[in-house]
Design a protein around this motif. Structure first.
Motif, PDB file in Angstrom:
ATOM      1  N   LEU A 141       5.880  21.169  -5.218  1.00 28.91           N
ATOM      2  CA  LEU A 141       6.122  20.945  -3.789  1.00 28.91           C
ATOM      3  C   LEU A 141       7.243  19.947  -3.545  1.00 28.91           C
ATOM      4  O   LEU A 141       8.071  20.135  -2.652  1.00 28.91           O
ATOM      5  N   GLN A 142       7.271  18.880  -4.341  1.00 31.80           N
ATOM      6  CA  GLN A 142       8.326  17.874  -4.143  1.00 31.80           C
ATOM      7  C   GLN A 142       9.694  18.486  -4.421  1.00 31.80           C
ATOM      8  O   GLN A 142      10.678  18.170  -3.743  1.00 31.80           O
ATOM      9  N   ILE A 143       9.754  19.339  -5.415  1.00 32.99           N
ATOM     10  CA  ILE A 143      11.029  19.987  -5.752  1.00 32.99           C
ATOM     11  C   ILE A 143      11.449  20.943  -4.639  1.00 32.99           C
ATOM     12  O   ILE A 143      12.631  21.038  -4.289  1.00 32.99           O
ATOM     13  N   LEU A 144      10.484  21.631  -4.068  1.00 31.16           N
ATOM     14  CA  LEU A 144      10.792  22.595  -2.999  1.00 31.16           C
ATOM     15  C   LEU A 144      11.153  21.894  -1.695  1.00 31.16           C
ATOM     16  O   LEU A 144      12.057  22.328  -0.968  1.00 31.16           O
ATOM     17  N   ARG A 146      12.644  19.170  -0.975  1.00 40.75           N
ATOM     18  CA  ARG A 146      13.999  18.668  -0.779  1.00 40.75           C
ATOM     19  C   ARG A 146      15.030  19.791  -0.703  1.00 40.75           C
ATOM     20  O   ARG A 146      16.207  19.534  -0.534  1.00 40.75           O
ATOM     21  N   ARG A 147      14.562  21.018  -0.839  1.00 41.20           N
ATOM     22  CA  ARG A 147      15.426  22.191  -0.604  1.00 41.20           C
ATOM     23  C   ARG A 147      15.028  22.915   0.679  1.00 41.20           C
ATOM     24  O   ARG A 147      15.392  24.067   0.896  1.00 41.20           O
ATOM     25  N   GLY A 148      14.248  22.239   1.502  1.00 41.59           N
ATOM     26  CA  GLY A 148      13.936  22.801   2.822  1.00 41.59           C
ATOM     27  C   GLY A 148      12.797  23.791   2.849  1.00 41.59           C
ATOM     28  O   GLY A 148      12.635  24.521   3.831  1.00 41.59           O
ATOM     29  N   ILE A 149      11.995  23.850   1.785  1.00 42.74           N
ATOM     30  CA  ILE A 149      10.852  24.764   1.770  1.00 42.74           C
ATOM     31  C   ILE A 149       9.582  23.966   2.051  1.00 42.74           C
ATOM     32  O   ILE A 149       9.286  22.998   1.353  1.00 42.74           O
ATOM     33  N   ARG A 150       8.880  24.370   3.086  1.00 47.87           N
ATOM     34  CA  ARG A 150       7.651  23.660   3.490  1.00 47.87           C
ATOM     35  C   ARG A 150       6.456  24.583   3.325  1.00 47.87           C
ATOM     36  O   ARG A 150       6.501  25.752   3.715  1.00 47.87           O
ATOM     37  N   ILE A 151       5.369  24.058   2.808  1.00 47.83           N
ATOM     38  CA  ILE A 151       4.143  24.837   2.612  1.00 47.83           C
ATOM     39  C   ILE A 151       2.992  24.098   3.261  1.00 47.83           C
ATOM     40  O   ILE A 151       2.766  22.918   2.966  1.00 47.83           O
ATOM     41  N   ILE A 217       4.416  29.530   4.326  1.00 46.82           N
ATOM     42  CA  ILE A 217       5.550  29.017   3.542  1.00 46.82           C
ATOM     43  C   ILE A 217       6.808  29.241   4.369  1.00 46.82           C
ATOM     44  O   ILE A 217       7.173  30.385   4.650  1.00 46.82           O
ATOM     45  N   GLU A 218       7.466  28.172   4.761  1.00 49.14           N
ATOM     46  CA  GLU A 218       8.662  28.284   5.572  1.00 49.14           C
ATOM     47  C   GLU A 218       9.899  27.854   4.782  1.00 49.14           C
ATOM     48  O   GLU A 218       9.827  26.981   3.933  1.00 49.14           O
ATOM     49  N   GLY A 219      11.027  28.469   5.095  1.00 54.36           N
ATOM     50  CA  GLY A 219      12.291  28.060   4.487  1.00 54.36           C
ATOM     51  C   GLY A 219      12.665  28.834   3.239  1.00 54.36           C
ATOM     52  O   GLY A 219      13.637  28.498   2.555  1.00 54.36           O
TER      53      GLY A 219
ATOM     54  N   GLN D 366      20.619  21.075  -5.778  1.00 57.89           N
ATOM     55  CA  GLN D 366      19.998  20.307  -4.703  1.00 57.89           C
ATOM     56  C   GLN D 366      19.817  21.145  -3.446  1.00 57.89           C
ATOM     57  O   GLN D 366      19.028  20.822  -2.583  1.00 57.89           O
ATOM     58  N   THR D 367      20.582  22.232  -3.314  1.00 57.18           N
ATOM     59  CA  THR D 367      20.332  23.156  -2.212  1.00 57.18           C
ATOM     60  C   THR D 367      19.865  24.458  -2.836  1.00 57.18           C
ATOM     61  O   THR D 367      19.670  24.546  -4.042  1.00 57.18           O
ATOM     62  N   LEU D 368      19.715  25.485  -2.026  1.00 59.90           N
ATOM     63  CA  LEU D 368      19.311  26.766  -2.577  1.00 59.90           C
ATOM     64  C   LEU D 368      20.498  27.529  -3.145  1.00 59.90           C
ATOM     65  O   LEU D 368      20.373  28.686  -3.512  1.00 59.90           O
ATOM     66  N   GLU D 369      21.661  26.910  -3.234  1.00 64.28           N
ATOM     67  CA  GLU D 369      22.791  27.513  -3.946  1.00 64.28           C
ATOM     68  C   GLU D 369      22.490  27.509  -5.436  1.00 64.28           C
ATOM     69  O   GLU D 369      21.888  26.576  -5.961  1.00 64.28           O
TER      70      GLU D 369
END
Lengths: 382, 382, 382, 382
Positions: A141-144, A146-151, A217-219, D366-369
């Motif tokens: 979750l922490q890795i996701l 910071r890439r804009g993915i929220r669960i 799951i968003e983003g 760091q992004t989804l790139e």
């Protein structure tokens, strides 16, 4: 035989309820990721026992990360973490080893392992094993995040007490956050009151109660998953049925879609300013069409059965005497396992998402450079 | 990336709707198994197109077994089989490649594969790919049947028209067989009439309708599966979500269990004369407790969404013009994909069961002899 | 990404040289197996550091089994075990993080993990990680031994000093046992003297020396493995290349077979009183033909490169300064990594054998009883 | 049980020598790759039978690609391809089914599959199955070539006749190309003459002869593979032992390294203008250190045993009569299987490389790139 979840991110969970420790290994974790142990512990605390709505067994559930990180940053090597079991009362269970608990794995495990299984506290089948799942998912979750993915998950229902469903087109992040400040993870005060009542009534009656958890799951980018057995839904469902007590999984409208017409259930596409350039106008599909993500939020629900361990007397057999017998389950139990399973559902979702993100690219670049995220842009200049 | 189902019995499905052929490979098939191609073809015919309740596309679906058998008996080598695509009308689809169909994988596939995906007839995402799944499962079924394992599915509902549910303690084999002599695979004449009406009404309206399929596996030994990610339910659910159009999977009481109390939902154990010596008196669990089979019938239901391809006009986008557009889906389509998915559900169940049976023994014998089936017998002489 | 060995018996190794702990998980271990921790520790002591022919780093290598056993007997749940790292001197390595050691993974790891890898003591690439491999293999060995399978390795050569090769038709168990009472695991006193001399000479010169390890597996049934990528040799080779420093693997005559004629290299079959009823008269194949075991002993050899860490000055680059530089490796190192790798080779062999034994049966029985071990007997009554 | 090679690029080979067809499926193939069937067929022709140095069995080996491509370009779906078997003479083999050939899998297969295996032409164990391996590898090669990765193998020796070894620092591409214009794939005219002589002498004597194949992979990025069981060498060795007749695999100096000192065998690093900014000055490691690629060419050698099928009389048993017997192998056989295995080694190498390239990134962006190829650049600005 395969007790591992994931292909490119592989989480193996180990331990028994009353063994020295439980834990997990995570293979394939990308290097260079800062992991906050404080944030991880806060996440894990959401499923920890204690409180009037849960079992009285008190386990601090402090994770000890043994390897895989250097000074708080992942190093590319497998991460292993353990949680010591410190508060077992094995004597609670010894007396009932001969009397398999109804709707538990006790009896089939006795047959499968021919009496060698760990009977203390349900052994490897214990709900306690969701602690290392939550540990692994909390790291993902922490890795996701910071890439804009929220669960985010909540209790959609406990028995017949219902919360409002999430908006499948997306929720206000602040509203989602509020559910964590309540005594139960729900979206509305009203639901909290009625669910609390249902749980306390079950406990008082020496009984238990089922629940439904809804998770969003968003983003997510468009394009995770693939056809048939490569589907993102199949991967996620596999993981979710790994949570003890789950009896059903549905995406989007789920079973309700079976009563709908195509003209009602279909999600029309429309132009969107965001990547990949188009999005579904409605989200009956729960963010997955044909096994791949549509860039709309992924929405799923899981059915949690009522805790099988209840104080009321039950019928069973005596293995040693080979005759029918009666059982009163002692020990400490949650009247509603759905409550503590909410962060576990989020954790499994996080593991499924990160595993999918780490799968190889669908399109290999023309040089040895890695490709950028695909969009619809390329198609317009044909 | 992994488009394969199973660990010890590994089925890989390949093909696109309008490619030269579709087919499958099956690794790990035991040697020495007679396979009747006639019986296989009869099983596959249950999902073949044709008839007034299905698409008009006529494909004989004749399987050609290329290898893996010698004179009708499996030889231990991987089996490969193909089905030629002979009745494609690719021109039907060319016009709409630019207009992704709502609730299909067209648009996410366009993004994921950057325009290289096969757009003809849905490509690898087509429901046609259930033919090789049925082929593989049909082979597994023959191997299981001669060991006393029976797998039977029916349409539990189409829209709001319902069949009677199966008896979770077991069905009369002759009654189950009768469902195959009807125009629709249902248990009661009444259900057939009402479901037929619902399907024809949907077709007439240029629309489609959803369905629920219920499936029962009888004759399983106790002890298949394991805790957490080793669960028999997770394996089965993974496979079932591989069937295009499945939006939900539940075992036993499923979502209904979320509204029940433990005292209602629990299945008490009782002494039984049959192996392994005990059985659950009720079967709310659907034959699986803690991820392992209890020797009661495994009962599951899957929710099938309404066919997304409908004749009614729908909204979508034009990929080339980057603007909203309207779409009328031509081509030939099933008004209810649930009808033909009934044997596909049986096929996936058969693959899951045979894979589990082929997994290594839980208890290794003291010599290099393979162990006999475990029972509770050993425990009584402690 | 897959850092796991085995399909049905799955061993995952984790840890870095200077992390809090190293360890392993073993999934698929059969239930009901007594494991002697004393015997395990004695086996692991064979690869432990210390002694004048090895590094001076002293690690007791005490395994702590966290779960998977109850009162000394496996319970069917995954086993996890750790070894605490107690004797690290991380400061030895800090100074050289900028100067990647020749023929180590330091520089490619720096590129792959973009500087996030654990540089202390070689991190996850350290030979120390062979301790958990030995731990897992030592458990497998105990399970195999009580079924008559013996695995024994020795140093065939160190530099140009050679031991006598094993007899590929089988060795006297007592002779094999004697190799463990010597200072070096060799079959002859003479070899011990000459190899000791070679190793001490290398150490004195600040240099190191390569070695060949030969290993024999006796008591295997006929029929493990399969064609092509199912081969027992491929599985074993995969595992053996997982041992740091292995640069070659060969079976039977190996590279020597490339200089032989078919009439010299072929192993004729002859009738045998033992199962399966026939055996090869010679064993140039090293016990494997066409990927499957022949019931003759499996014989393999692995080439160990000389320890890359040497005291002599070497050329390398400075990563930070981007210029060529000189390096003197400090720290404590084995002059010949082959010495301590002998039990590691045995451990990997044990894991490969047990994994193969646990693979599903080639022939499924006609009932749900598990089959007995196949022999040639059945064929004679055709 | 797992007859598949690769994790993210998964190649499954099927077929028996005299079945209707042999073939393969490739899962995970990236979309958008042009594949020239002419170039593929030219590559496959290098291992096809025919010619005075090989078997007289004439199989055109025409691959039929059934799916996975649209108009010559991969579409992201699994690719399946078959080769029809058209030139079998099954009667050649029927007579000898009772007399298992020495050093073939005939007898262990009889035991393992209890007489159900396909005995015609070696069944699934036949060298003919290298045709689909070459097919799959030939596709991978085309994908790699356009990214600057070249894979080239030659016969290093046949019996005692030797070619010059490749230069491990890299070969002139034109010199490598020349080996394909000779009657045997060797680097020097002299080797061709002596090897031809050795092969013809073996054939004339009714015998066969072994060989060593050397292969080099140039243009690889630094960083493929990982520690322990994640090693690129282990993956490659696993695949290479899948080629029938391989008895040894070594990288770089291989077994020779066992006789060397560290100061001789170590490869010093030096600054390089090319990515990743440094390279080994020598390449004794064969391009792999600690399991990961160093950006130097990967060099490996495989030992091919002499063809076990020879015309000379041999001793074996009669399965039906249970007594020792004599065997003269009829049929058509290669006097040196090493000759035709040269492109097979290249094919396996290509599959291993593409699989590794498709494995998830070590460092998630760091992004989804998706990340660009890592270099040492980032490190210098610390």
């Amino acid at each position: 035989m395969n007790t591992t979840f994931g292909e490119n991110l592989r989480t193996t969970v180990f331990g028994q309820s009353h063994a020295d420790a439980i834990g997990c290994t995570i293979e394939g974790l990308p290097a260079g990721e800062s992991i906050s142990v404080d944030a991880l512990q806060a996440f894990m605390a959401r499923r920890a026992p204690g409180g009037r709505l849960a079992t009285q067994r008190k386990e601090p559930d402090t994770p000890e990360i043994l390897c895989g990180m250097v000074e708080g940053v992942t190093c590319g090597a497998p991460l292993a973490a353990i949680i010591r079991n410190t508060n077992q009362r094995s004597q609670d269970y010894k007396a009932i080893a001969d009397l398999p608990r109804p709707s538990h794995a006790d009896l089939p495990a006795e047959v499968k392992y021919q009496g060698h299984q760990d009977v203390r506290g349900g052994g490897a089948f214990s709900g306690r094993l969701t602690a290392p799942i939550t540990l692994a998912g909390g790291i993902a979750l922490q890795i996701l995040e910071r890439r804009g993915i929220r669960i985010s998950a909540h209790l959609l229902s406990v028995g017949t007490a219902e919360d409002r469903p999430m908006n499948p087109m997306g929720e206000n992040p602040e509203d989602l956050q509020k559910r964590l400040s309540r005594g139960l993870p729900v979206l509305t005060d009203d639901a909290e009151a009625r669910m609390t009542e249902a749980i306390l009534a079950a406990r008082k009656a020496g009984d238990s109660i089922g629940a439904v958890i809804e998770c969003m799951i968003e983003g997510l980018p468009c394009g995770l998953g693939g056809p048939l057995f490569e589907g993102f839904d199949g991967k996620l469902a596999f993981g979710l049925f790994g949570i003890p007590g789950v009896k059903g999984v549905e995406f989007g409208r789920g079973f309700e879609a079976s009563r709908m017409k195509g003209s009602e259930n279909n999600d029309p596409w429309e132009i969107s300013p965001d990547a990949p350039g188009a999005k579904p106008r409605t989200n009956n599909a729960g963010g997955i069409a044909g096994g791949i993500t549509t860039a709309a939020p992924v929405v799923f629900r899981i059915a949690m059965k009522p805790t099988p361990s209840i104080a009321l007397a039950q019928e069973t057999i005596s293995i040693s005497r080979r005759e029918n017998a009666e059982l009163g389950v002692r020990g400490r139990h949650d009247p509603c396992i759905g409550v503590r399973a909410v962060p576990v559902a989020e954790a499994v979702a996080a593991l499924a998402v990160l595993d999918s993100l780490l799968s190889g690219p669908a399109v290999l670049p023309q040089t040895l450079e890695r490709p950028s995220i695909p969009t619809l842009g390329k198609i317009s200049n044909e």
